[in-house]
Design an enzyme around this catalytic site. Structure first.
Site, short mmCIF file in Angstrom:
data_model
loop_
_atom_site.label_atom_id
_atom_site.label_comp_id
_atom_site.label_asym_id
_atom_site.label_seq_id
_atom_site.Cartn_x
_atom_site.Cartn_y
_atom_site.Cartn_z
N CYS A 66 0.82 -1.23 0.00
CA CYS A 66 0.00 0.00 0.00
C CYS A 66 0.84 1.27 0.00
CB CYS A 66 -0.98 -0.01 1.17
SG CYS A 66 -0.27 -0.22 2.80
N ASP A 75 -7.48 5.62 -1.54
CA ASP A 75 -7.15 4.42 -0.78
C ASP A 75 -6.66 3.33 -1.72
OD1 ASP A 75 -7.02 2.26 0.92
OD2 ASP A 75 -9.05 2.52 1.74
N HIS A 116 -6.20 0.20 -1.01
CA HIS A 116 -6.52 -1.13 -0.51
C HIS A 116 -7.68 -1.78 -1.26
CE1 HIS A 116 -4.37 0.90 2.81
NE2 HIS A 116 -3.86 -0.29 3.01
#
Length: 389
Positions: free
Chosen positions: A72, A274, A276
């Site tokens: 990430c 994000d 993820h």
């Protein structure tokens, strides 16, 4: 842009952007959430969105084929550098639209991040370059490590020709940056002033063409620690103001396994992309066009309260010209005069005698100096100078 009802089902759990009279700041641009919601979402969607991928060629030939669970911060590093390259090649006002014909510069830019070993800034390159920083492939990075890796990879990017400078010890040294971005200065001798061109350019003609440009575009990354376990409240307004600067590239940060790319704020909430989400790896088509819909976040952006931000971050700024860098310096000095806030870093004209420049330690692509530079590069928590009241 898709309306909420037209969004893919997997996006429907995302909260719509708030109805508020407070200004919304996205990477140096101010919006009104009541009257410019479409413009806000278009701006967010136009940022490059790099997420976990799966089924890409094995890293190093025999390594992982997915970065889910560990990549990430590497993806956040791709996003902040990708924003710099968008500004470099397409301009901050460029907008992406679904299905539009892709510009050649945009295709080249995306190809620099495709998940394969020979792309300048692929997950493969970042992960393998990180080995020289003491980070085995598959290990989570902090913001400092990914900044150092991007700095080294940018040296090989002969298309973008940007200077990536990582400011250490919470200090930005103006003289150091100007010599990096104007390498012909050293060819002119120390006697010439920074602003004096007469006699210098002629002497610089023997240098490589790319070295004679009056200013090489600057990507400035500043690793910071803004508290111990939580962000110090005295930095919150200063952090917000960084998103208001026209040179802003945003902020990368977060706790292990939950890194985010922060691109702005509204009220007391940070706006972020994000990484993820695990998506299949993308292959360019035969005509070099890149299937690009999964590289743009087509749902309302994520938000979190600013107090939830982990104090270990890296702030980024892009200065295409010397004038833009001088303007950035002026704005930072003005911010440092604000009462009731703490500056996140120090801006100085020349290098303090107590500082050791990483750039003077003769970094080479084979990283033979890696062990000697451990105190600069390796730690994500212990080696930051703690700034506090």
């Amino acid at each position: 842009m898709d309306t909420p009802s037209e969004l893919p089902e997997r996006w429907l759990h995302f909260e719509d952007f708030p109805e508020t009279s407070e200004p919304v700041w996205i990477l140096g641009k101010e919006y009104n959430a009541l009257t410019e919601k479409d413009e806000i979402l278009s701006d967010v969607t136009s940022r490059l969105w790099f997420t976990y991928r799966k089924n890409f060629p094995p890293i190093g030939g025999t390594g992982p084929t997915s970065d889910t669970g560990w990549g990430c911060m590497l993806r956040c590093g791709q996003m902040i550098l990708g924003e710099a390259l968008v500004c470099r090649h397409l301009g901050r006002d460029w907008r992406w639209a679904k299905g539009q014909k892709q510009r050649e510069e945009y295709i080249s830019l995306l190809n620099a991040f495709i998940d394969k070993k020979d792309s300048y800034y692929s997950i493969h390159q970042i992960a393998q370059m990180g080995v020289g920083e003491g980070k085995p492939i598959g290990q989570w990075y902090g913001p400092n490590t990914v900044a150092q890796v991007l700095k080294k990879l940018a040296v090989f990017d002969t298309w973008s020709k940007v200077v990536v400078h990582v400011a250490m010890d919470n200090t930005v040294v103006i003289e150091e940056i100007k010599r990096l971005c104007m390498p012909w200065l050293d060819a002119c001798g120390e006697s010439e002033g920074v602003g004096e061109l007469n006699g210098c350019l002629e002497g610089a003609c023997a240098m490589a063409e790319e070295e004679t440009a009056l200013w090489r575009p600057l990507v400035l990354l500043i690793p910071l620690r803004l508290g111990l376990s939580d962000i110090n409240d005295a930095y919150i307004e200063t952090l917000k103001q960084c998103f208001m600067l026209p040179q802003s590239l945003g902020v990368i940060g977060g706790k292990p396994n939950s890194a985010h790319y922060f691109i702005g704020y509204v009220g007391e909430e940070l706006i972020y992309l994000d990484p993820h989400t695990t998506q299949p790896a993308v292959e360019p088509s035969e005509d070099s066009q890149v299937p690009d819909e999964t590289y743009h976040c087509q749902h309302p952006p994520c938000r979190m309260h600013i107090c939830e931000l982990d104090p270990s971050i890296a702030a980024g700024f892009f200065c295409r010209t010397e004038d833009e860098f001088d303007d950035w310096c002026m704005r930072i000095r003005r911010l440092s005069c604000n009462r009731g806030t703490l500056p996140m870093f120090e801006l100085v004209d020349s290098q303090p005698s107590h500082m050791v420049s990483v750039d003077t330690l003769n970094l080479t692509p084979d990283f033979s100096d890696s062990d000697r530079l451990e105190r600069f590069f390796d730690s994500e928590d212990e080696e930051f100078e703690i700034l506090s009241l």
